[in-house]
Scaffold this motif. Structure first.
Motif, short mmCIF file in Angstrom:
data_model
loop_
_atom_site.label_atom_id
_atom_site.label_comp_id
_atom_site.label_asym_id
_atom_site.label_seq_id
_atom_site.Cartn_x
_atom_site.Cartn_y
_atom_site.Cartn_z
N PHE A 129 25.51 63.22 18.41
CA PHE A 129 26.52 62.91 17.49
C PHE A 129 25.84 61.85 16.65
O PHE A 129 25.91 61.56 15.38
CB PHE A 129 28.04 62.68 17.88
N GLU A 130 25.50 60.85 17.31
CA GLU A 130 25.10 59.57 17.10
C GLU A 130 23.91 59.48 15.82
O GLU A 130 23.84 59.27 14.86
CB GLU A 130 24.53 58.42 17.93
N ALA A 131 23.03 60.57 16.41
CA ALA A 131 21.88 61.02 15.54
C ALA A 131 22.25 61.44 14.26
O ALA A 131 21.91 61.08 13.13
CB ALA A 131 20.93 61.95 16.31
N ARG A 132 23.09 62.44 14.39
CA ARG A 132 23.75 63.14 13.12
C ARG A 132 24.48 61.96 12.23
O ARG A 132 24.16 62.15 10.92
CB ARG A 132 24.79 64.44 13.21
N TYR A 133 25.29 61.11 12.80
CA TYR A 133 26.08 60.21 12.11
C TYR A 133 25.10 59.45 11.34
O TYR A 133 25.29 59.14 10.18
CB TYR A 133 26.94 59.55 13.20
N ASN A 134 23.87 58.77 12.14
CA ASN A 134 23.09 57.93 11.40
C ASN A 134 22.29 58.75 10.21
O ASN A 134 21.76 57.97 9.41
CB ASN A 134 22.05 57.33 12.54
N ALA A 135 22.17 59.88 10.23
CA ALA A 135 21.28 60.69 9.11
C ALA A 135 22.29 60.89 7.94
O ALA A 135 21.76 61.07 6.95
CB ALA A 135 21.05 61.91 9.68
N THR A 136 23.52 60.84 8.15
CA THR A 136 24.46 61.06 7.05
C THR A 136 25.39 59.98 6.67
O THR A 136 26.03 60.25 5.51
CB THR A 136 25.27 62.44 7.55
N ALA A 137 25.69 59.06 7.34
CA ALA A 137 26.65 58.04 7.11
C ALA A 137 26.42 57.32 5.93
O ALA A 137 25.30 56.93 5.65
CB ALA A 137 27.15 57.37 8.54
N GLN A 138 27.32 56.72 5.44
CA GLN A 138 27.52 55.61 4.42
C GLN A 138 28.50 54.60 4.84
O GLN A 138 29.27 54.72 5.76
CB GLN A 138 28.21 56.22 2.94
N PRO A 139 28.14 53.35 4.47
CA PRO A 139 29.09 52.25 5.07
C PRO A 139 30.33 52.47 4.52
O PRO A 139 30.71 53.01 3.41
CB PRO A 139 28.47 51.04 4.11
N PHE A 140 31.38 51.83 5.51
CA PHE A 140 32.81 52.20 5.38
C PHE A 140 33.13 51.22 4.07
O PHE A 140 32.59 50.19 3.65
CB PHE A 140 33.82 51.73 6.30
N GLN A 141 33.96 51.67 2.98
CA GLN A 141 34.35 51.04 1.79
C GLN A 141 35.99 50.55 2.07
O GLN A 141 36.70 51.24 2.11
CB GLN A 141 34.40 51.99 0.60
N TRP A 142 36.01 49.10 2.44
CA TRP A 142 37.31 48.51 2.78
C TRP A 142 37.90 48.42 1.49
O TRP A 142 37.55 47.78 0.77
CB TRP A 142 37.14 47.34 3.39
N LYS A 143 39.22 48.98 1.48
CA LYS A 143 39.94 48.90 0.18
C LYS A 143 41.23 48.06 0.39
O LYS A 143 41.73 47.61 -0.72
CB LYS A 143 40.54 50.29 0.09
N PHE A 144 41.30 47.41 1.38
CA PHE A 144 42.65 46.49 1.99
C PHE A 144 42.26 45.05 1.36
O PHE A 144 41.32 44.62 2.26
CB PHE A 144 42.96 46.59 3.06
N THR A 145 42.52 44.76 0.40
CA THR A 145 42.07 43.16 -0.11
C THR A 145 43.07 42.10 0.29
O THR A 145 44.32 42.57 0.83
CB THR A 145 42.04 43.26 -1.66
N THR A 146 42.98 40.93 0.08
CA THR A 146 43.96 39.63 0.49
C THR A 146 44.94 39.88 -0.37
O THR A 146 46.21 39.49 0.12
CB THR A 146 43.11 38.40 0.00
N SER A 147 44.81 40.40 -1.63
CA SER A 147 46.22 40.69 -2.54
C SER A 147 47.09 41.90 -1.94
O SER A 147 48.27 41.50 -1.96
CB SER A 147 45.52 41.10 -3.87
#
Length: 173
Positions: A129-147
């Motif tokens: 799973f880790e190998a597959r994840y590393n081949a396909t994943a993109q960085p998480f996009q945090w959408k929760f801001t201080t506002s």
């Protein structure tokens, strides 16, 4: 008819992992148990790679697990790797650590079926799973801001103020 069921526990496996938030890369290792030794083995596995070995600073954001809790753990990490900085999430706030998102995915997609015959099979599935994840994943996009946080806190304050006068139990009829 009486039937006895014998449960043969095959053992346990600890999955330790680090997550590079900029490159969406997971570095994991399956160990027979947790502890300072396995945690430092994970740190060594990551910090010995060039991107991290020569970096000015590498932040290790961790929960308050016993293998990496407190000043002693921070000092141990800094002694082994001077460019490593240990940062602890607040107690009960591990959701702030992006690694926890990955662990949540692992729990649902790898571990939850729970049909393993031995720890080696779990380790094989985790590595695949880790190998597959590393081949396909993109960085998480945090959408929760201080506002967003300010808005949430204001809504909670309004909710609390609106409901202060309400009784906590219903009156008896």
């Amino acid at each position: 008819m009486r039937v006895n069921h014998t449960y043969g526990r095959g053992g346990a496996l600890a999955y330790l992992a680090a997550y590079d938030v900029h490159h969406a890369q997971v570095f994991g290792r399956a160990e027979p148990r947790t502890g300072t030794g396995p945690f430092m083995a994970l740190v060594t596995q990551v910090m010995s790679q060039e991107r991290y070995a020569s970096a000015k600073r590498v932040f290790w954001i961790v929960d308050n697990g016993s293998s990496h809790r407190g000043k002693k753990a921070a000092d141990r990490l800094a002694a082994a790797f001077p460019n490593a900085v240990l940062v602890h999430t607040p107690v009960h706030a591990s959701w702030l650590n992006q690694m926890e998102i990955y662990f949540s995915v692992v729990q649902r997609k790898v571990v939850a079926p729970n049909d393993f015959t031995d720890p080696a099979q779990v380790g094989d599935r985790l590595r695949a799973f880790e190998a597959r994840y590393n081949a396909t994943a993109q960085p998480f996009q945090w959408k929760f801001t201080t506002s967003d946080l300010d808005d949430l806190l204001a809504r909670l304050d309004r909710h609390t103020a609106d409901h202060q006068e309400e009784p906590s139990v219903a009156p008896a009829a």
